[in-house]
Design a protein around this motif. Structure first.
Motif, PDB file in Angstrom:
ATOM      1  N   PRO A 262      23.533   5.189 -54.536  1.00 20.30           N
ATOM      2  CA  PRO A 262      24.399   5.333 -53.245  1.00 20.30           C
ATOM      3  C   PRO A 262      23.759   6.321 -52.167  1.00 20.30           C
ATOM      4  CG  PRO A 262      25.594   5.821 -54.896  1.00 20.30           C
ATOM      5  CD  PRO A 262      24.375   5.410 -55.524  1.00 20.30           C
ATOM      6  N   ARG A 263      23.054   7.375 -52.661  1.00 21.42           N
ATOM      7  CA  ARG A 263      22.599   8.316 -51.675  1.00 21.42           C
ATOM      8  C   ARG A 263      21.253   8.029 -51.146  1.00 21.42           C
ATOM      9  NH1 ARG A 263      24.389  13.980 -53.678  1.00 21.42           N
ATOM     10  NH2 ARG A 263      26.674  13.465 -53.472  1.00 21.42           N
ATOM     11  N   GLY A 265      19.087   3.970 -50.835  1.00 22.14           N
ATOM     12  CA  GLY A 265      19.162   2.600 -50.101  1.00 22.14           C
ATOM     13  C   GLY A 265      20.616   1.807 -50.431  1.00 22.14           C
ATOM     14  N   LEU A 301      30.704  10.557 -45.658  1.00 22.03           N
ATOM     15  CA  LEU A 301      30.588   9.863 -44.897  1.00 22.03           C
ATOM     16  C   LEU A 301      29.358   9.023 -45.051  1.00 22.03           C
ATOM     17  CD1 LEU A 301      32.066   8.629 -42.340  1.00 22.03           C
ATOM     18  CD2 LEU A 301      30.810  10.185 -40.987  1.00 22.03           C
ATOM     19  N   MET A 302      29.523   7.775 -45.587  1.00 23.33           N
ATOM     20  CA  MET A 302      27.894   7.038 -46.038  1.00 23.33           C
ATOM     21  C   MET A 302      27.514   6.467 -44.649  1.00 23.33           C
ATOM     22  SD  MET A 302      28.206   7.678 -49.091  1.00 23.33           S
ATOM     23  CE  MET A 302      27.001   6.729 -49.633  1.00 23.33           C
ATOM     24  N   GLY A 305      23.916  11.453 -42.423  1.00 21.50           N
ATOM     25  CA  GLY A 305      22.905  12.706 -42.991  1.00 21.50           C
ATOM     26  C   GLY A 305      21.807  12.086 -43.638  1.00 21.50           C
ATOM     27  N   ARG A 307      17.957  14.065 -45.687  1.00 26.77           N
ATOM     28  CA  ARG A 307      17.258  15.106 -46.089  1.00 26.77           C
ATOM     29  C   ARG A 307      16.202  15.457 -44.877  1.00 26.77           C
ATOM     30  NH1 ARG A 307      15.423  17.111 -50.886  1.00 26.77           N
ATOM     31  NH2 ARG A 307      17.516  17.121 -51.225  1.00 26.77           N
ATOM     32  N   TYR A 352      32.186  19.839 -38.299  1.00 29.50           N
ATOM     33  CA  TYR A 352      31.619  20.095 -39.798  1.00 29.50           C
ATOM     34  C   TYR A 352      29.957  19.196 -39.832  1.00 29.50           C
ATOM     35  CZ  TYR A 352      30.857  18.237 -44.289  1.00 29.50           C
ATOM     36  OH  TYR A 352      30.457  17.954 -45.868  1.00 29.50           O
ATOM     37  N   LEU A 358      24.376  16.571 -39.110  1.00 35.31           N
ATOM     38  CA  LEU A 358      24.493  15.241 -39.725  1.00 35.31           C
ATOM     39  C   LEU A 358      24.603  13.788 -38.747  1.00 35.31           C
ATOM     40  CD1 LEU A 358      27.200  16.200 -42.581  1.00 35.31           C
ATOM     41  CD2 LEU A 358      24.603  15.936 -42.943  1.00 35.31           C
ATOM     42  N   ASN A 361      22.352   7.478 -39.973  1.00 39.21           N
ATOM     43  CA  ASN A 361      21.141   7.179 -40.523  1.00 39.21           C
ATOM     44  C   ASN A 361      20.836   5.606 -40.578  1.00 39.21           C
ATOM     45  OD1 ASN A 361      21.984   5.965 -43.109  1.00 39.21           O
ATOM     46  ND2 ASN A 361      22.150   8.186 -43.841  1.00 39.21           N
ATOM     47  N   VAL A 362      19.609   5.242 -41.267  1.00 37.48           N
ATOM     48  CA  VAL A 362      19.113   3.823 -41.021  1.00 37.48           C
ATOM     49  C   VAL A 362      20.338   2.783 -41.638  1.00 37.48           C
ATOM     50  CG1 VAL A 362      18.032   3.790 -43.352  1.00 37.48           C
ATOM     51  CG2 VAL A 362      17.134   2.275 -41.238  1.00 37.48           C
ATOM     52  N   ASP A 363      21.149   3.365 -42.568  1.00 47.49           N
ATOM     53  CA  ASP A 363      22.193   2.448 -43.091  1.00 47.49           C
ATOM     54  C   ASP A 363      23.490   2.406 -42.694  1.00 47.49           C
ATOM     55  OD1 ASP A 363      20.366   1.790 -45.568  1.00 47.49           O
ATOM     56  OD2 ASP A 363      20.822   4.040 -46.318  1.00 47.49           O
TER      57      ASP A 363
HETATM   58  N1  CMC Z   1      29.265  13.303 -45.526  1.00 52.40           N
HETATM   59  C1  CMC Z   1      29.790  14.408 -45.524  1.00 52.40           C
HETATM   60  N2  CMC Z   1      29.097  15.628 -46.103  1.00 52.40           N
HETATM   61  C2  CMC Z   1      27.678  15.223 -45.767  1.00 52.40           C
HETATM   62  C3  CMC Z   1      27.120  14.117 -45.859  1.00 52.40           C
HETATM   63  C4  CMC Z   1      27.773  13.042 -45.457  1.00 52.40           C
HETATM   64  N3  CMC Z   1      27.433  11.883 -45.477  1.00 52.40           N
HETATM   65  N4  CMC Z   1      25.808  14.410 -46.147  1.00 52.40           N
HETATM   66  C5  CMC Z   1      25.683  15.732 -46.413  1.00 52.40           C
HETATM   67  N5  CMC Z   1      26.850  16.180 -46.097  1.00 52.40           N
HETATM   68  C6  CMC Z   1      27.123  17.777 -46.527  1.00 52.40           C
HETATM   69  C7  CMC Z   1      27.063  18.279 -47.886  1.00 52.40           C
HETATM   70  O1  CMC Z   1      28.309  18.322 -48.372  1.00 52.40           O
HETATM   71  C8  CMC Z   1      26.568  19.573 -47.938  1.00 52.40           C
HETATM   72  O2  CMC Z   1      27.621  20.547 -47.256  1.00 52.40           O
HETATM   73  P1  CMC Z   1      27.836  22.054 -48.015  1.00 52.40           P
HETATM   74  O3  CMC Z   1      26.489  22.430 -47.062  1.00 52.40           O
HETATM   75  O4  CMC Z   1      29.147  22.420 -47.462  1.00 52.40           O
HETATM   76  O5  CMC Z   1      27.697  21.815 -49.352  1.00 52.40           O
HETATM   77  C9  CMC Z   1      25.561  19.482 -46.725  1.00 52.40           C
HETATM   78  O6  CMC Z   1      25.973  18.215 -45.625  1.00 52.40           O
HETATM   79  C10 CMC Z   1      23.951  19.318 -46.999  1.00 52.40           C
HETATM   80  O7  CMC Z   1      24.192  18.175 -47.869  1.00 52.40           O
HETATM   81  P2  CMC Z   1      23.099  17.944 -48.890  1.00 52.40           P
HETATM   82  O8  CMC Z   1      23.661  16.749 -50.027  1.00 52.40           O
HETATM   83  O9  CMC Z   1      22.820  19.133 -49.640  1.00 52.40           O
HETATM   84  O10 CMC Z   1      21.842  17.310 -48.119  1.00 52.40           O
HETATM   85  P3  CMC Z   1      20.645  16.637 -48.869  1.00 52.40           P
HETATM   86  O11 CMC Z   1      19.489  16.717 -47.943  1.00 52.40           O
HETATM   87  O12 CMC Z   1      20.352  17.019 -50.142  1.00 52.40           O
HETATM   88  O13 CMC Z   1      21.202  14.950 -48.884  1.00 52.40           O
HETATM   89  C11 CMC Z   1      21.749  12.810 -48.275  1.00 52.40           C
HETATM   90  C12 CMC Z   1      20.799  13.928 -47.745  1.00 52.40           C
HETATM   91  C13 CMC Z   1      21.230  11.639 -47.369  1.00 52.40           C
HETATM   92  C14 CMC Z   1      21.675  12.473 -49.812  1.00 52.40           C
HETATM   93  C15 CMC Z   1      23.261  13.123 -47.815  1.00 52.40           C
HETATM   94  O14 CMC Z   1      23.332  13.499 -46.217  1.00 52.40           O
HETATM   95  C16 CMC Z   1      24.227  12.084 -48.096  1.00 52.40           C
HETATM   96  O15 CMC Z   1      24.600  12.028 -49.168  1.00 52.40           O
HETATM   97  N6  CMC Z   1      24.500  11.037 -47.205  1.00 52.40           N
HETATM   98  C17 CMC Z   1      25.351   9.663 -47.526  1.00 52.40           C
HETATM   99  C18 CMC Z   1      24.530   8.819 -47.995  1.00 52.40           C
HETATM  100  C19 CMC Z   1      23.467   8.097 -47.230  1.00 52.40           C
HETATM  101  O16 CMC Z   1      23.788   7.641 -45.825  1.00 52.40           O
HETATM  102  N7  CMC Z   1      22.179   7.732 -47.573  1.00 52.40           N
HETATM  103  C20 CMC Z   1      21.199   7.177 -47.116  1.00 52.40           C
HETATM  104  C21 CMC Z   1      20.198   8.098 -46.722  1.00 52.40           C
HETATM  105  S1  CMC Z   1      19.114   7.260 -45.463  1.00 52.40           S
HETATM  106  C22 CMC Z   1      18.385   6.045 -46.169  1.00 52.40           C
HETATM  107  C23 CMC Z   1      17.714   6.052 -47.571  1.00 52.40           C
HETATM  108  O17 CMC Z   1      17.317   7.306 -47.872  1.00 52.40           O
HETATM  109  O18 CMC Z   1      17.805   5.257 -48.281  1.00 52.40           O
END
Ligand code: CMC
Length: 427
Positions: A262-263, A265, A301-302, A305, A307, A352, A358, A361-363
């Protein structure tokens, strides 16, 4: 420009070479660090680690730029088909008409799967997630094609590539047909790549089926937008599995599993479930945004955000526009799109999300299109996999061309030092 970096540490210092990429990114090369100093670097999640030099895809996350082989994603999305983009990613240049005809002709010739494959599906429970089925079936291709498994044999690699690109839509569509108990349709080689996939998914032997050109174009666009994204989780998985010289089917099957999360695709399915939950539970969008901000990690919030992107994901912008076009042309009203737009607007104004950069993203919007054309939620991620396949293959090919060493990170061990075993009676 070649420069050097000095690293000072307790007990010494070392001079390290640096490289500069064609778009100006600079990196310190640490290939010989351990041999020269006994030290390693520690970077869980690899946010600061380049795993390779690559010529395939460029992303500037701060500016929201994405290019495949130098071509902006916006131009490819407007002017090319998915098969042209696949060719570009894998072989470095857009095909001539003759090259495209040869390539598409070969793909069309490989769309059927062996009849015995159907038995595999029969063994799966009806509610099996299609991503599990896709990964298993792709791995199983290696059992049917032992003649094309050698990653160092160019002809065998070429056949495997064509087989994979041709068969993954068939494999994915059959996972869906199995889950709803409908007969598997045979591919129709008169249709386009996407037209054929739509027929495999949505037609039955009892009714004639016309491919809707609006839907066909929308899915082709989505496949282009998903086709590569440099060293993301699934692509890195494909490269690392490939680095052991495992065959291409095995590496792609591993990539499919990585994509499922879920993080990564799997987020596209989660987004639509989130929008449906808001719609059905009558939650206000504000309430949901507040939940997503809580420290409880499960309520993110899916579709928000990334990386790498700390700005709008350029793919999300294109998909949002396509959502309006497709819904309008299909004459469909979609409550979920309204909720998505409201969510986006609220989140983009919220401290926030602003502070953490944040963005959608594509999804975030892709599921709205998939839903509008009648695709079940659990097929969204397999469709992402069909799109990402040429990117995975391109990266696998490049990794082999570069004769990359086997991927094998180190660790900093923090466990117990040597201990004596206490006999069981005394523990
Ligand atoms: N909703 C709420 N808070 C968020 C979100 C979100 N979608 N994404 C990141 N944060 C917060 C996170 O809690 C953290 O906060 P704090 O600094 O207070 O601990 C901060 O933002 C940084 O997050 P991270 O998890 O350390 O960042 P990352 O670069 O490791 O993760 C991510 C990137 C895509 C995994 C993450 O943004 C996320 O879980 N998003 C939701 C899932 C999602 O939409 N994934 C699809 C990504 S794009 C397509 C793909 O790659 O397949």
């Amino acid at each position: 420009m070649s420069s050097k970096a000095e690293l000072h540490f307790d007990g010494g210092s070392v001079t390290l070479p640096m490289v500069e990429g064609s778009e100006g990114e600079r990196a310190i090369v640490i290939e010989n660090l351990r041999a020269e100093t006994g030290l390693i670097t520690l970077d869980p999640g690899y946010a600061n680690t380049g795993s390779c030099e690559s010529r395939i895809t460029f992303i500037d996350g701060e500016q929201g730029i994405l290019r495949y082989r130098g071509y902006p994603i916006e131009h490819l999305a407007e002017r090319c088909t998915f098969l042209e983009v696949s060719y570009l990613l894998m072989f470095g240049e857009l095909p001539t008409q003759q090259q495209l005809d040869r390539f598409s002709g070969s793909i069309i010739n490989h769309t059927m799967i062996h009849e015995d494959f159907r038995l595999f599906y029969r063994a799966l429970p009806k509610d099996a997630h299609p991503m599990a089925a896709c990964s298993a079936m792709v791995a199983a291709l290696a059992t049917f094609y032992p003649d094309s498994l050698d990653p160092r044999n160019p002809r065998e690699v070429e056949i495997s590539i064509h087989r994979l690109i041709a068969k993954l839509p068939t494999i994915a569509a059959y996972a869906y047909k199995h889950s709803i108990g409908q007969p598997f349709m045979y591919p129709d080689n008169q249709l386009s790549y996407v037209g054929n996939f739509l027929r495999l998914m949505f037609s039955t032997p009892c009714e004639s089926f016309e491919v809707d050109p609006v839907v066909e174009k929308a899915i082709d666009l989505l496949l282009i937008l998903h086709a590569d994204h440099e060293q993301n989780c699934s692509t890195s998985t494909v490269r690392i599995v490939g680095s052991s010289h495992a065959n291409l089917f095995a590496a792609i099957s591993a990539g499919i599993n990585a994509l499922w999360g879920p993080r990564h695709g799997g987020a596209n399915q989660e987004v639509i479930e989130m929008l449906q939950a808001i719609s059905e539970a009558g939650l206000s969008v504000r309430e949901f945004v507040e939940r997503a901000k809580s420290s409880d990690d499960t309520s993110r919030l899916m579709g928000f955000g990334h990386r790498v992107y700390k700005n709008f994901d350029p793919r999300a912008k294109i998909i949002k526009k396509a959502c309006y076009d497709v819904l309008q042309r299909l004459g469909v009203q979609n409550k979920l799109l309204e909720i998505a737009v409201e969510l986006e607007e609220l989140a983009l104004k919220d401290d926030y999300f602003v502070e953490r950069k944040l963005y959608p993203n594509v999804d975030f919007y892709s599921g709205v299109i998939y839903t509008a054309i009648g695709t079940p939620d659990n097929m969204f991620t397999p469709m992402f996999a069909i799109g990402r396949l040429p990117g995975w293959i391109a990266q696998w090919l490049e990794m082999h061309e570069q004769r990359q060493k086997i991927g094998r990170p180190r660790q900093v061990y923090q466990g117990e030092k040597t201990r004596e075993i206490t006999p069981i009676a005394g523990r």
